[in-house]
Design a protein around this motif. Structure first.
Motif, PDB file in Angstrom:
ATOM      1  N   LYS A 240       0.881  -1.173   0.000  1.00  0.00           N
ATOM      2  CA  LYS A 240       0.000   0.000   0.000  1.00  0.00           C
ATOM      3  C   LYS A 240       0.918   1.223   0.000  1.00  0.00           C
ATOM      4  N   ASP A 416      -7.557   0.703  -5.700  1.00  0.00           N
ATOM      5  CA  ASP A 416      -8.223   1.370  -4.563  1.00  0.00           C
ATOM      6  C   ASP A 416      -8.280   2.873  -4.797  1.00  0.00           C
ATOM      7  N   ILE A 417      -7.197   3.409  -5.330  1.00  0.00           N
ATOM      8  CA  ILE A 417      -7.166   4.863  -5.584  1.00  0.00           C
ATOM      9  C   ILE A 417      -8.156   5.216  -6.699  1.00  0.00           C
ATOM     10  N   SER A 420     -11.814   5.393  -5.713  1.00  0.00           N
ATOM     11  CA  SER A 420     -12.336   6.574  -5.016  1.00  0.00           C
ATOM     12  C   SER A 420     -13.034   7.512  -6.006  1.00  0.00           C
ATOM     13  N   LEU A 509      -7.300  12.303  -8.535  1.00  0.00           N
ATOM     14  CA  LEU A 509      -7.128  11.050  -7.788  1.00  0.00           C
ATOM     15  C   LEU A 509      -6.761  11.303  -6.330  1.00  0.00           C
ATOM     16  N   SER A 510      -5.837  12.236  -6.094  1.00  0.00           N
ATOM     17  CA  SER A 510      -5.428  12.432  -4.696  1.00  0.00           C
ATOM     18  C   SER A 510      -6.520  13.134  -3.895  1.00  0.00           C
ATOM     19  N   SER A 513      -9.124  10.283  -3.199  1.00  0.00           N
ATOM     20  CA  SER A 513      -8.679   9.168  -2.353  1.00  0.00           C
ATOM     21  C   SER A 513      -8.102   9.634  -1.025  1.00  0.00           C
ATOM     22  N   VAL A 515      -5.073  10.254  -0.727  1.00  0.00           N
ATOM     23  CA  VAL A 515      -3.704   9.708  -0.693  1.00  0.00           C
ATOM     24  C   VAL A 515      -2.763  10.685  -1.397  1.00  0.00           C
ATOM     25  N   LEU A 517       0.023  11.546  -3.718  1.00  0.00           N
ATOM     26  CA  LEU A 517       0.525  10.757  -4.843  1.00  0.00           C
ATOM     27  C   LEU A 517       1.818  11.340  -5.400  1.00  0.00           C
TER      28      LEU A 517
END
Ligand code: NFS
Length: 650
Positions: A240, A416-417, A420, A509-510, A513, A515, A517
């Motif tokens: 991950k 997973d990303i 989202s 995406l970030s 999610s 996350v 990146l």
């Protein structure tokens, strides 16, 4: 000959490596950079592939005066046989690694390797499901034993069907193509035996038939790699996103510095654990603890799962010892320079080999056995602590170069990303971005350092150019380590290098999610090129076409090992353009060269492209992405207009 020649022995664009090389200029240390110069001029027959050493009539060299070997083999037979044997070497290395992981999983499942456990039960079920094993009502150990045994059958059992890890992970279109071309393998071991037989003196003289045999073996390379990736995830967890650091600045003068180097994470995972547990022992020796750091793909494995920093990559593996602060290297298999031992004689550093098939005269050897893995790992850490006590603080000089890293992008983490943004169909997020023109396509940057090239320059030049042109870049192996050291595995690099489309895509995406990146997505070690190909398969299946139609390219700017030859070969057979930045020994046969660079395209949709100039290579890779995206868009529009299916021919 097109190989780039080093001007001096400081042939690197890594600032830390350069700093060390400048410091040691007059000290006479033995380095790969210097040994490359000592080898000049390299043999032109070998470089172009027309030196045959297969039988004892030889060596035979093809010249104008003597255009045939003693047996009558011409250049095209000799070149094709040489490449095929390199594929066999690469396939064996990856597959032996995969077999070792499968055997260990079986030992764990049967209770014989108590230091390991099944960490990722979900992945175990997903893999079981994919390969056709029901998991209902089974505990993890029972299921793991069944999965491990099936994986081991892919190595040697003649079942009359192709390896399961091949047939269940590629598109139907690719299976059909391989069936038509008669290159579907029966099993891994059999294919290696067959290609070594096929290329024995006096067997196959037909270069195209030999190349088809090599591709069959390359598909076994892919199979062995996929087994290694899947089962390592089951044992140690599917990666991950994880934060870490890279380059020589991670060496800590106040810690015991222990380098894990090689490829197979079975021992290095344990060493990382033991290092944490043995903090008190390090403190008793006067250090603040034990710091692990990685080189090559075992480094990538423990970075992806444990966040262990990357200290350097293949070409500069000896140089870190010259900081005077490396206490031990623990090595397993592959890409370990025997030259490490000579340098260690000038320092207090211990080189510890651990594999029965990978020893270096004069080094320490701790025989790794999965049944006693933790005890082996503790022996390694004890050896490093003992060496630390002999470190001479006066000679310690560590380049202060360190970059932030975000790694850990397994295929699952990537999905997973994407989920989202689109929970029902995650891969559609990437495909839509491509079809809308926000992203140009995907590039897999892979492979080694090669001392013929300026270290990391090709990797970094190409990736930056692709990102500027809105390509989604994924990376593995020493390519990923180049990006780690250059700071391209960070979010800061997005602002600096990404084109507007890629920037917007990554931001979407970030934001969705949560996350952070990076610019370039580190998907793992070289066996984890299987993860990158899973991405291609998912894209193709969702787009409703086979892989040769998707805007996806591969590049190995500094390919070096036989493993790189076998990976490149399956990348091509599996339908992707594959740039290689160092000329392989193929130029001695225009026919074999044409098969690799031109005819492969007509048969498989993928092809090789050899180019040593990274700027020209980047331009060409962009062209191939544009061409594939354009064709796909035109065909989709036409199919929609006429209400027909997409054309599936290749
Ligand atoms: Ni791949 Fe990894 Fe590096 Fe090349 Fe060697 S470490 S398996 S072979 S040199 S990328």
């Amino acid at each position: 000959m097109s190989a780039k020649k080093a001007k001096d022995f400081k042939n690197t664009s890594d600032p830390a490596a350069l700093e060390i090389l400048e410091q040691i200029e007059d000290k006479g240390y033995d380095t790969a950079f210097q040994r490359y110069l000592d080898q000049q001029p390299q043999c032109n027959y070998g470089s172009t592939g027309v030196c045959c050493r297969i039988c004892l009539n030889g060596p035979c060299r093809i010249t104008k005066k003597a255009p045939k070997g003693v047996c009558g083999a011409t250049a095209y037979t000799i070149v094709a046989r040489g490449i095929a044997r390199a594929v066999a070497g690469g396939c064996s290395a990856h597959s032996d690694h995969g077999r070792h992981v499968a055997e260990t999983l079986l030992e764990v499942a049967e209770g014989h390797a108590k230091d390991y456990k099944i960490t990722d039960s979900d992945k175990l079920k997903r893999v079981a499901d994919r390969v056709g094993i029901s998991y209902e009502g089974k505990d993890d150990n029972t299921l793991a034993a069944e999965v491990a045994k099936l994986a081991l059958e892919d190595f040697g059992t003649y079942k009359g069907v192709p390896p399961v890890w091949l047939s269940t992970t590629i598109t139907e279109g690719r299976m059909k193509k391989f069936n038509e071309c008669n290159i579907l393998p029966a099993n891994i071991n059999g294919s290696v035996v067959e290609i070594l037989h096929q290329t024995h003196i006096g067997v196959d003289a037909d270069p195209v038939n030999i190349i088809f045999g090599a591709l069959k073996t390359a598909l076994c390379d892919y199979t062995g790699m996929h087994i290694a990736t899947d089962l390592t995830d089951v044992l140690f967890g599917t990666p991950k996103p994880v934060k870490s650091e890279a380059n020589m600045g991670v060496i800590d003068p106040e810690m015991v510095n222990l380098v894990v180097h090689g490829h197979n994470p079975l021992l290095s995972e344990m060493v990382v654990k033991a290092a944490k547990e043995m903090k008190a022992d390090a403190e008793a020796a006067g250090a603040k603890g034990v710091k692990c750091m990685g080189i090559c793909c075992t480094g990538n494995e423990v970075l992806m799962r444990q966040g262990v920093p990357i200290v350097t990559s293949y070409a500069s593996q000896e140089l870190i010892m010259m900081t005077g602060a490396i206490d031990a290297y623990v090595v397993d298999v592959q890409c370990i320079m025997p030259g490490l031992r000579a340098v260690s004689e000038c320092f207090h550093t211990r080189i510890i080999t651990t594999s029965s098939i990978s020893k270096i005269p004069g080094s320490y050897h701790i025989a790794y056995n999965e049944k006693y893995a933790m005890e082996n790992a503790k022996d390694v850490v004890r050896t490093a602590i003992a060496a630390y006590k002999e470190r001479k603080p006066g000679v310690v000089n560590i380049p202060k170069v360190v970059k932030d890293v975000i790694a850990g992008f397994s295929f699952e983490a990537m999905m997973d990303i994407f989920a989202s943004v689109n929970k029902e169909n995650p891969i559609r997020v990437l495909n839509d971005a491509i079809m809308e023109g926000q992203v140009k396509g995907v590039a897999l940057m892979a492979g080694c350092n090669n001392l013929k090239a300026k270290q990391d320059d090709g990797h970094n030049t190409i990736a930056k150019e692709l990102a500027k042109n809105n390509v989604f870049v994924v990376a593995t192996g020493c390519a990923a380590q180049s990006y780690a050291k250059e700071g391209l595995l960070s979010s800061a690099a997005i602002d600096e290098y990404a084109g507007d489309g890629l920037k917007a895509f990554l931001k979407k995406l970030s934001d969705a999610s949560g996350v952070e990146l990076p610019l370039v997505f580190h998907m793992g070690s070289c066996v984890d090129n299987s993860r990158c190909y899973d991405l291609a398969t998912a894209m193709a299946n969702d787009m409703g076409v086979d892989v040769p139609r998707i805007p996806y390219v591969g590049s190995a700017p500094e390919a070096m090992s036989e493993k790189a030859v076998s990976i490149g070969s399956w990348v091509v057979a599996l339908g992707l353009p594959c740039h290689v930045g160092v000329w392989p020994p193929i130029e001695g046969s225009p026919l074999v060269n044409d098969v690799a660079q031109l005819i492969a395209h007509d048969v498989y949709g993928g092809f090789f492209y050899f180019e040593t100039d990274p700027n020209i290579a980047a331009e060409k890779l962009l062209y191939h992405l544009d061409y594939r995206a354009w064709k796909l868009k035109v065909q989709k529009a036409t199919a929609e207009k006429l209400g027909t299916d997409l054309i599936h021919l290749w």
